[in-house]
Design a protein around this motif. Structure first.
Motif, PDB file in Angstrom:
ATOM      1  N   LEU A  77       0.835  -1.198   0.000  1.00 56.01           N
ATOM      2  CA  LEU A  77       0.000   0.000   0.000  1.00 56.01           C
ATOM      3  C   LEU A  77       0.873   1.253   0.000  1.00 56.01           C
ATOM      4  O   LEU A  77       1.932   1.280   0.631  1.00 56.01           O
ATOM      5  CB  LEU A  77      -0.903   0.008   1.230  1.00 56.01           C
ATOM      6  CG  LEU A  77      -1.900  -1.144   1.349  1.00 56.01           C
ATOM      7  CD1 LEU A  77      -2.613  -1.088   2.695  1.00 56.01           C
ATOM      8  CD2 LEU A  77      -2.904  -1.113   0.207  1.00 56.01           C
ATOM      9  N   GLY A  78       0.413   2.259  -0.690  1.00 58.31           N
ATOM     10  CA  GLY A  78       1.139   3.522  -0.734  1.00 58.31           C
ATOM     11  C   GLY A  78       1.929   3.731  -2.006  1.00 58.31           C
ATOM     12  O   GLY A  78       2.478   4.812  -2.207  1.00 58.31           O
ATOM     13  N   THR A  79       2.000   2.711  -2.860  1.00 59.04           N
ATOM     14  CA  THR A  79       2.735   2.858  -4.124  1.00 59.04           C
ATOM     15  C   THR A  79       1.897   3.525  -5.203  1.00 59.04           C
ATOM     16  O   THR A  79       2.434   4.089  -6.155  1.00 59.04           O
ATOM     17  CB  THR A  79       3.198   1.488  -4.633  1.00 59.04           C
ATOM     18  OG1 THR A  79       2.053   0.669  -4.922  1.00 59.04           O
ATOM     19  CG2 THR A  79       4.072   0.796  -3.599  1.00 59.04           C
ATOM     20  N   GLY A  80       0.557   3.421  -5.072  1.00 57.59           N
ATOM     21  CA  GLY A  80      -0.328   3.975  -6.089  1.00 57.59           C
ATOM     22  C   GLY A  80      -0.452   3.120  -7.325  1.00 57.59           C
ATOM     23  O   GLY A  80      -1.113   3.515  -8.291  1.00 57.59           O
ATOM     24  N   VAL A  81       0.141   1.935  -7.321  1.00 57.39           N
ATOM     25  CA  VAL A  81       0.125   1.053  -8.502  1.00 57.39           C
ATOM     26  C   VAL A  81      -1.192   0.297  -8.599  1.00 57.39           C
ATOM     27  O   VAL A  81      -1.730   0.080  -9.675  1.00 57.39           O
ATOM     28  CB  VAL A  81       1.307   0.064  -8.457  1.00 57.39           C
ATOM     29  CG1 VAL A  81       1.241  -0.915  -9.610  1.00 57.39           C
ATOM     30  CG2 VAL A  81       2.619   0.826  -8.472  1.00 57.39           C
ATOM     31  N   GLY A  82      -1.735  -0.131  -7.450  1.00 60.80           N
ATOM     32  CA  GLY A  82      -2.982  -0.897  -7.467  1.00 60.80           C
ATOM     33  C   GLY A  82      -2.764  -2.312  -7.976  1.00 60.80           C
ATOM     34  O   GLY A  82      -1.695  -2.899  -7.787  1.00 60.80           O
TER      35      GLY A  82
END
Length: 408
Positions: free
Chosen positions: A322-327
């Motif tokens: 979580l927190g990478t924004g990649v999904g």
């Protein structure tokens, strides 16, 4: 400089050599007893035949102890037989004087015709705070001014490190208290689930991390089970862990499936930009249907122990932390009966230095647990068999089982 016990000055080291030895050998860790052991060993190498370190209680007055201070011996070195016995006017009164006056006290003590013992007591004093006293004893000539100065320097250096150790322990205690408070009352699952949780901080000098667990009650008797781990250690990781829990409760309250909860969390944390990345595992348990929906964000998969005590490692697609924004999170669904026990955990439970993670996970799945154990006893058995109390990293574990309905 005169060496220990009157050695030939030509063979003695210079004062700079002695200072260098003290700096390199005293205070190599944040462990109080280890620092005292290093101090005793150093003064024996350089100035005396035997040494001991006595510490005051941690709650003793900072500047001067009360009459008859309660000193506890924590380290000795050299010929320890020289440290006892003492006449009534011997070393302990000298130690009390050194503490009371705040400077080294030296004396020569004659024990009924034996070779006189030269005694020096030095207070462990730094930044106006007393931590204890160093006792140095040798047979032979009296301590020289250089001997006294060198021993005093070593004692002061040790006292500085003792101060650092206690400051470190105070910060660690604060963080531990914070994390325990945050984890002390996870949300209550529906009564159709039996639940047990445990958090074990790692030992040694490492500050606690951001390991956490949570439960969220959903509609229709379903419960969302959560285990996560914020990357890093210390107070910042614990604070970020609390932020993740708060965000998760809010997103999960919308009753989205686990993989969509992770997508929302990932997007929110990436947009905020101030939080550390975290791994997370979500399991939505539906006791009425006997199913579990699972989705992971960079987290280790759970293990299910069947009614016969055998374990199975659940394989599921794992998205990025979580927190990478990649999904890109996916979900799998599997059957979960009242005989099955779900075990979710952070990596500290299984990871061992120098071992492949697949081997670590196989060790957990290969355990045989008592088939009739309740969730608390099963959790204790897993922690015991994996020696979790000596883990190298923090351990958070959540164990759940569908509550069996009793028919009459």
């Amino acid at each position: 400089m005169t060496g220990r016990g009157g050695e030939d000055p030509a063979d003695a080291r210079t004062p700079f050599d002695v200072i260098g030895d003290a700096v390199e050998s005293i205070g190599t860790t944040l462990d109080e007893r280890n620092t005292c052991t290093e101090l005793a060993a150093f003064v024996c190498r350089n100035f005396c035949d035997a040494a001991a370190v006595d510490l005051l209680p941690t709650d003793a007055p900072a500047d001067r102890p009360t009459a008859g201070p309660d000193l506890a011996r924590v380290a000795t070195a050299g010929r320890t037989e020289l440290l006892t016995p003492w006449p009534p006017y011997g070393a302990r009164p000298l130690s009390v004087r050194a503490l009371d006056e705040g400077h080294p006290i030296s004396a020569s003590i004659d024990l009924s015709g034996r070779v006189p013992r030269q005694v020096m007591t030095v207070p462990l004093l730094a930044h106006g705070r007393l931590y204890g006293v160093l006792l140095a004893v040798r047979q032979g000539p009296s301590f020289t001014d250089l001997d006294t100065a060198g021993t005093h320097y070593a004692a002061r250096l040790a006292a500085v490190h003792l101060g650092h150790s206690r400051q470190h322990n105070a910060v660690r205690t604060t963080v531990l208290d914070l994390q325990r408070a945050l984890l002390s009352e996870p949300g209550r699952p529906h009564p159709n689930l039996d639940l047990a949780t445990r958090y074990l901080p790692a030992g040694g000098s490492t500050l606690v991390g951001g390991d956490w667990f949570e439960t969220v009650r959903l509609h229709f008797g379903r419960t969302l089970l959560v285990v996560g781990d914020v990357m890093g250690h210390g107070l910042e990781a614990a604070v970020d862990m609390n932020a993740y829990r708060s965000m998760l409760r809010y997103v999960a309250s919308t009753d989205l499936p686990p993989h969509r909860v992770l997508r929302r969390l990932d997007a929110a944390v990436a947009e905020d930009g101030s939080r550390r990345p975290a791994t997370c595992l979500l399991v939505q348990v539906d006791p009425a249907r006997g199913t579990a929906a699972l989705s992971g964000a960079g987290h280790l998969p759970p293990v299910v122990f069947a009614g016969d005590g055998s374990g199975e490692l659940l394989r599921l697609p794992v998205g990025p932390p979580l927190g990478t924004g990649v999904g890109g999170y996916e979900q799998v669904t599997r059957a979960l009966s009242p005989e099955d026990t779900l075990v979710m955990f952070t990596d500290g439970l299984v990871e061992r230095r120098g071992e492949d993670i697949d081997e670590s996970l196989a060790r957990l799945a290969g355990l045989r647990v008592p088939s009739a154990a309740n969730v608390v006893d099963l959790l204790d058995e897993v922690l015991l068999k994996l020696d979790a109390r000596h883990a190298e990293d923090d351990v958070a574990v959540l164990v759940a089982r569908i509550h069996r309905r009793h028919t009459t």
